[in-house]
Design an enzyme around this catalytic site. Sequence first.
Site, PDB file in Angstrom:
ATOM      1  N   TRP A   1      20.731   8.900 -57.582  1.00 24.77           N
ATOM      2  CA  TRP A   1      21.034  10.273 -57.463  1.00 24.77           C
ATOM      3  C   TRP A   1      20.619  11.133 -58.653  1.00 24.77           C
ATOM      4  O   TRP A   1      20.664  10.508 -59.876  1.00 24.77           O
ATOM      5  CB  TRP A   1      22.491  10.456 -57.287  1.00 24.77           C
ATOM      6  CG  TRP A   1      23.030   9.869 -55.845  1.00 24.77           C
ATOM      7  CD1 TRP A   1      23.688   8.863 -55.704  1.00 24.77           C
ATOM      8  CD2 TRP A   1      22.578  10.276 -54.660  1.00 24.77           C
ATOM      9  NE1 TRP A   1      23.931   8.374 -54.309  1.00 24.77           N
ATOM     10  CE2 TRP A   1      23.287   9.317 -53.710  1.00 24.77           C
ATOM     11  CE3 TRP A   1      21.569  11.346 -53.846  1.00 24.77           C
ATOM     12  CZ2 TRP A   1      23.005   9.350 -52.343  1.00 24.77           C
ATOM     13  CZ3 TRP A   1      21.462  11.272 -52.517  1.00 24.77           C
ATOM     14  CH2 TRP A   1      22.031  10.268 -51.750  1.00 24.77           C
TER      15      TRP A   1
ATOM     16  N   TRP B   1      28.543  14.297 -43.419  1.00 26.96           N
ATOM     17  CA  TRP B   1      27.704  14.189 -44.349  1.00 26.96           C
ATOM     18  C   TRP B   1      26.847  13.028 -44.406  1.00 26.96           C
ATOM     19  O   TRP B   1      25.812  12.914 -44.912  1.00 26.96           O
ATOM     20  CB  TRP B   1      28.544  14.767 -45.471  1.00 26.96           C
ATOM     21  CG  TRP B   1      28.468  15.999 -45.883  1.00 26.96           C
ATOM     22  CD1 TRP B   1      29.259  16.983 -45.427  1.00 26.96           C
ATOM     23  CD2 TRP B   1      27.389  16.769 -46.654  1.00 26.96           C
ATOM     24  NE1 TRP B   1      29.048  18.149 -45.906  1.00 26.96           N
ATOM     25  CE2 TRP B   1      27.851  18.211 -46.399  1.00 26.96           C
ATOM     26  CE3 TRP B   1      26.137  16.235 -47.350  1.00 26.96           C
ATOM     27  CZ2 TRP B   1      27.164  19.032 -47.039  1.00 26.96           C
ATOM     28  CZ3 TRP B   1      25.404  17.499 -47.842  1.00 26.96           C
ATOM     29  CH2 TRP B   1      25.891  18.961 -47.667  1.00 26.96           C
TER      30      TRP B   1
ATOM     31  N   TRP C   1      25.604  13.268 -51.752  1.00 19.15           N
ATOM     32  CA  TRP C   1      26.130  14.057 -50.389  1.00 19.15           C
ATOM     33  C   TRP C   1      27.591  14.528 -50.596  1.00 19.15           C
ATOM     34  O   TRP C   1      28.064  15.124 -50.163  1.00 19.15           O
ATOM     35  CB  TRP C   1      26.231  13.011 -49.307  1.00 19.15           C
ATOM     36  CG  TRP C   1      26.662  11.826 -49.210  1.00 19.15           C
ATOM     37  CD1 TRP C   1      25.986  10.569 -49.483  1.00 19.15           C
ATOM     38  CD2 TRP C   1      27.977  11.442 -48.920  1.00 19.15           C
ATOM     39  NE1 TRP C   1      26.916   9.586 -49.657  1.00 19.15           N
ATOM     40  CE2 TRP C   1      28.290   9.989 -49.166  1.00 19.15           C
ATOM     41  CE3 TRP C   1      29.351  12.070 -48.591  1.00 19.15           C
ATOM     42  CZ2 TRP C   1      29.299   9.197 -49.022  1.00 19.15           C
ATOM     43  CZ3 TRP C   1      30.563  11.353 -48.271  1.00 19.15           C
ATOM     44  CH2 TRP C   1      30.403  10.048 -48.757  1.00 19.15           C
TER      45      TRP C   1
ATOM     46  N   ASN D   1      25.798  24.478 -36.712  1.00 22.25           N
ATOM     47  CA  ASN D   1      25.459  23.159 -36.891  1.00 22.25           C
ATOM     48  C   ASN D   1      24.034  22.739 -37.287  1.00 22.25           C
ATOM     49  O   ASN D   1      23.799  21.983 -38.177  1.00 22.25           O
ATOM     50  CB  ASN D   1      25.925  22.590 -35.667  1.00 22.25           C
ATOM     51  CG  ASN D   1      25.750  20.849 -35.591  1.00 22.25           C
ATOM     52  OD1 ASN D   1      26.204  20.199 -36.476  1.00 22.25           O
ATOM     53  ND2 ASN D   1      24.872  20.330 -34.820  1.00 22.25           N
TER      54      ASN D   1
ATOM     55  N   GLU E   1      30.197  16.894 -27.221  1.00 24.95           N
ATOM     56  CA  GLU E   1      30.397  17.525 -28.675  1.00 24.95           C
ATOM     57  C   GLU E   1      31.998  17.214 -29.333  1.00 24.95           C
ATOM     58  O   GLU E   1      32.190  17.011 -30.209  1.00 24.95           O
ATOM     59  CB  GLU E   1      30.013  18.778 -28.871  1.00 24.95           C
ATOM     60  CG  GLU E   1      28.470  19.112 -28.969  1.00 24.95           C
ATOM     61  CD  GLU E   1      27.644  18.226 -29.794  1.00 24.95           C
ATOM     62  OE1 GLU E   1      28.095  18.216 -30.860  1.00 24.95           O
ATOM     63  OE2 GLU E   1      26.711  17.559 -29.467  1.00 24.95           O
TER      64      GLU E   1
ATOM     65  N   TRP F   1      32.386  13.803 -30.199  1.00 21.95           N
ATOM     66  CA  TRP F   1      31.858  13.824 -31.699  1.00 21.95           C
ATOM     67  C   TRP F   1      33.171  13.683 -32.588  1.00 21.95           C
ATOM     68  O   TRP F   1      33.246  12.892 -33.558  1.00 21.95           O
ATOM     69  CB  TRP F   1      30.734  14.572 -32.050  1.00 21.95           C
ATOM     70  CG  TRP F   1      29.273  13.916 -31.696  1.00 21.95           C
ATOM     71  CD1 TRP F   1      28.472  14.365 -30.745  1.00 21.95           C
ATOM     72  CD2 TRP F   1      28.604  13.108 -32.381  1.00 21.95           C
ATOM     73  NE1 TRP F   1      27.068  13.701 -30.565  1.00 21.95           N
ATOM     74  CE2 TRP F   1      27.385  12.756 -31.779  1.00 21.95           C
ATOM     75  CE3 TRP F   1      29.172  12.066 -33.401  1.00 21.95           C
ATOM     76  CZ2 TRP F   1      26.562  11.797 -32.149  1.00 21.95           C
ATOM     77  CZ3 TRP F   1      28.050  11.128 -33.924  1.00 21.95           C
ATOM     78  CH2 TRP F   1      26.907  11.059 -33.305  1.00 21.95           C
TER      79      TRP F   1
HETATM   80  P1  FAD Z   1      30.298  23.525 -30.678  1.00 22.55           P
HETATM   81  O1  FAD Z   1      28.854  23.373 -30.463  1.00 22.55           O
HETATM   82  O2  FAD Z   1      31.017  24.571 -29.942  1.00 22.55           O
HETATM   83  O3  FAD Z   1      31.382  22.022 -30.671  1.00 22.55           O
HETATM   84  C1  FAD Z   1      32.473  22.149 -30.089  1.00 22.55           C
HETATM   85  C2  FAD Z   1      33.327  21.251 -30.800  1.00 22.55           C
HETATM   86  O4  FAD Z   1      32.987  19.978 -30.991  1.00 22.55           O
HETATM   87  C3  FAD Z   1      33.406  21.720 -32.436  1.00 22.55           C
HETATM   88  O5  FAD Z   1      34.346  22.978 -32.559  1.00 22.55           O
HETATM   89  C4  FAD Z   1      33.737  20.491 -33.286  1.00 22.55           C
HETATM   90  O6  FAD Z   1      35.269  20.358 -33.087  1.00 22.55           O
HETATM   91  C5  FAD Z   1      33.283  19.468 -32.465  1.00 22.55           C
HETATM   92  N1  FAD Z   1      31.856  19.059 -32.936  1.00 22.55           N
HETATM   93  C6  FAD Z   1      30.737  19.603 -32.525  1.00 22.55           C
HETATM   94  N2  FAD Z   1      29.938  19.113 -33.227  1.00 22.55           N
HETATM   95  C7  FAD Z   1      30.535  18.066 -33.914  1.00 22.55           C
HETATM   96  C8  FAD Z   1      29.932  16.888 -34.983  1.00 22.55           C
HETATM   97  N3  FAD Z   1      28.700  16.824 -35.255  1.00 22.55           N
HETATM   98  N4  FAD Z   1      30.854  16.514 -35.491  1.00 22.55           N
HETATM   99  C9  FAD Z   1      32.236  16.253 -35.188  1.00 22.55           C
HETATM  100  N5  FAD Z   1      32.724  17.337 -34.214  1.00 22.55           N
HETATM  101  C10 FAD Z   1      31.818  17.910 -33.739  1.00 22.55           C
HETATM  102  N6  FAD Z   1      32.765  20.261 -38.298  1.00 22.55           N
HETATM  103  C11 FAD Z   1      34.071  20.547 -38.395  1.00 22.55           C
HETATM  104  O7  FAD Z   1      34.886  20.772 -37.605  1.00 22.55           O
HETATM  105  N7  FAD Z   1      34.733  20.396 -39.857  1.00 22.55           N
HETATM  106  C12 FAD Z   1      33.749  20.177 -40.734  1.00 22.55           C
HETATM  107  O8  FAD Z   1      34.140  20.019 -41.957  1.00 22.55           O
HETATM  108  C13 FAD Z   1      32.263  19.952 -40.647  1.00 22.55           C
HETATM  109  N8  FAD Z   1      31.207  19.827 -41.687  1.00 22.55           N
HETATM  110  C14 FAD Z   1      30.195  19.409 -41.277  1.00 22.55           C
HETATM  111  C15 FAD Z   1      29.115  19.101 -42.334  1.00 22.55           C
HETATM  112  C16 FAD Z   1      28.078  18.599 -42.056  1.00 22.55           C
HETATM  113  C17 FAD Z   1      26.815  18.516 -43.154  1.00 22.55           C
HETATM  114  C18 FAD Z   1      27.518  18.670 -40.617  1.00 22.55           C
HETATM  115  C19 FAD Z   1      25.948  18.464 -40.226  1.00 22.55           C
HETATM  116  C20 FAD Z   1      28.239  18.885 -39.521  1.00 22.55           C
HETATM  117  C21 FAD Z   1      29.686  19.397 -39.751  1.00 22.55           C
HETATM  118  N9  FAD Z   1      30.533  19.612 -38.939  1.00 22.55           N
HETATM  119  C22 FAD Z   1      31.930  19.843 -39.109  1.00 22.55           C
HETATM  120  C23 FAD Z   1      30.131  19.383 -37.309  1.00 22.55           C
HETATM  121  C24 FAD Z   1      29.813  20.718 -36.663  1.00 22.55           C
HETATM  122  O9  FAD Z   1      28.704  21.522 -37.500  1.00 22.55           O
HETATM  123  C25 FAD Z   1      30.852  21.659 -36.501  1.00 22.55           C
HETATM  124  O10 FAD Z   1      31.793  20.983 -35.771  1.00 22.55           O
HETATM  125  C26 FAD Z   1      30.287  22.951 -35.556  1.00 22.55           C
HETATM  126  O11 FAD Z   1      29.155  23.579 -35.986  1.00 22.55           O
HETATM  127  C27 FAD Z   1      31.039  23.781 -35.126  1.00 22.55           C
HETATM  128  O12 FAD Z   1      30.761  25.078 -34.386  1.00 22.55           O
HETATM  129  P2  FAD Z   1      31.319  25.099 -33.058  1.00 22.55           P
HETATM  130  O13 FAD Z   1      32.772  24.967 -33.129  1.00 22.55           O
HETATM  131  O14 FAD Z   1      30.692  26.617 -32.436  1.00 22.55           O
HETATM  132  O15 FAD Z   1      30.669  23.876 -32.198  1.00 22.55           O
END
Ligand code: FAD
Length: 486
Positions: free
Chosen positions: A311, A387, A364, A346, A280, A283
């Site tokens: 759209w 997105w 989006w 997420n 993650e 990602w």
């Molecule tokens: P954890 O599951 O604990 O993951 C650890 C870290 O990994 C996160 O803190 C984050 O930095 C990174 N990470 C995890 N998933 C993703 C992902 N899919 N893409 C990129 N990095 C990821 N994340 C943001 O940080 N900022 C945003 O503006 C953002 N917008 C999003 C918009 C949409 C529509 C979606 C579907 C996802 C988005 N995310 C965004 C990705 C993800 O949802 C969040 O990073 C995550 O929910 C943060 O929670 P956590 O720290 O508990 O994640």
Amino acid sequence: MSKKPILVWFRQDLRLSDNRALSAAVATGAPVMAVYVLDDVSPGAWRMGGASRWWLHQSLTSLSASLKTAGVRLLLRRGAAPDVIGTLAVDTGATAVYCTRSYEPWAAKVEVALKTKLSTHGSELKRFAGALLREPEELRTQAGDPFKVYTPFWRSLSSKGAPAVPLPAPTQITPVKSKIVSDDLAAWTLLPTKPDWAGGMREHWQPGEAGAQARLRRFLDAALKTYTEDRNRPDVEGTSRLSPHLHFGEISPHQCWHAAVAAAEQQRGADKGLETFCKEIVWREFAHQLLVHWPHLPEKPFRPEFAAFPWSKDKAALRAWQRGQTGYPIVDAGMRELWHTGYMHNRVRMIVASFLIKHLLIPWQEGEAWFWDTLVDADLANNAASWQWVAGSGADAAPYFRIFAPVTQGEKFDPEAVYVRRWVPEIARLPNSVIHAPWTAPDAILKTAGVVLGKTYPHPIVDHAAARQLALAGYEKVKAANATAG
Ligand code: FAD
């Protein structure tokens, strides 16, 4: 004669530990000037949103206190960063400006402008890595191109071995002697007052470096082991919630990575959770390298044929989505969690995004903009890439025709409706069997639960099956555009 100072320009690296720019400046033995610039000019449309500004206020308060303990004052200035930093460096005779690299296209332009400005005055900009595990330029496909697909990107990154070991925080920093004027943080009015909508955020978050470390510790102790299974469940605290801390650089990905590896060594059976967590984090790296190589990612579909999608401009539907009034409980729960806490799980982000794009047929970019304003972790790279991933228009995206059914998603990932009941209390008394689809409940059950559809809770704003057909019809236009282009 006293040594000339070095200006350390804090950006998205609001921490003392594992901050290479700060540590390098301290190591020179020169006096250090620590500066943060609130720049609402350079980012253009991507100036910080409301929730991010709330976070920033707290984070700067915390950084300022830590720097003070180490011996220096945090100077606050406002304006276009190249002008503000450039002028300050010249006026104080700083030999160099040290900073951590940022990856937003506008931030990269700021770095170039500042470098030019400094060089004409015999000063220099030294840019340090630290916000990502690997610099985007380090990772290329065998053909030498940037990656468009996540799995080979992950393989390439993990084949490079462990990321750099984090640096300790400097304990003693030599300050500059002269008194330099700083803005007053309160005068930046980053906090909302009329109305004060940040109550839920204060309850849920502790911005700053200490808060970030505490959050990491809590996650590693309580949830690393079960992360692979629980990360998709919005009804349990199964993820780290480190995203705003990572975005503002209160913690580095290196610190997260190494602490997770160390924790997994101490815990039997945590290897799987460790790998999923590292993936993650990667990602995030993937999204940043996409943004570096495709700077239009936040505005334009990565796959240009998606520009042909028909759209909708339904403002009322957009508003219902933003307010959590769509009549689909899992969607409404997510949108209300976001409004209240500045965060959304997420899995639910994916559901609400899919709903906006594929049920309401709203671009989006509208959802991206709403998230930008309301998320405490709003991040240009992660937000845009995610997105576009949901929209199907991104690099390595979910196929467009995969349309999340909100009821099934709710039943699968929030089976006891704990999450929905927390955020949509007006339907909390409905039984689990119908709570994810209140319109299917018999009248007697609605009555007992005190639910009057259309009055206490909305009717569904669209019918799932009909919306699905419309979305697929729209996708045919995209396919046709692709065929013409091909
Ligand atoms: P954890 O599951 O604990 O993951 C650890 C870290 O990994 C996160 O803190 C984050 O930095 C990174 N990470 C995890 N998933 C993703 C992902 N899919 N893409 C990129 N990095 C990821 N994340 C943001 O940080 N900022 C945003 O503006 C953002 N917008 C999003 C918009 C949409 C529509 C979606 C579907 C996802 C988005 N995310 C965004 C990705 C993800 O949802 C969040 O990073 C995550 O929910 C943060 O929670 P956590 O720290 O508990 O994640």
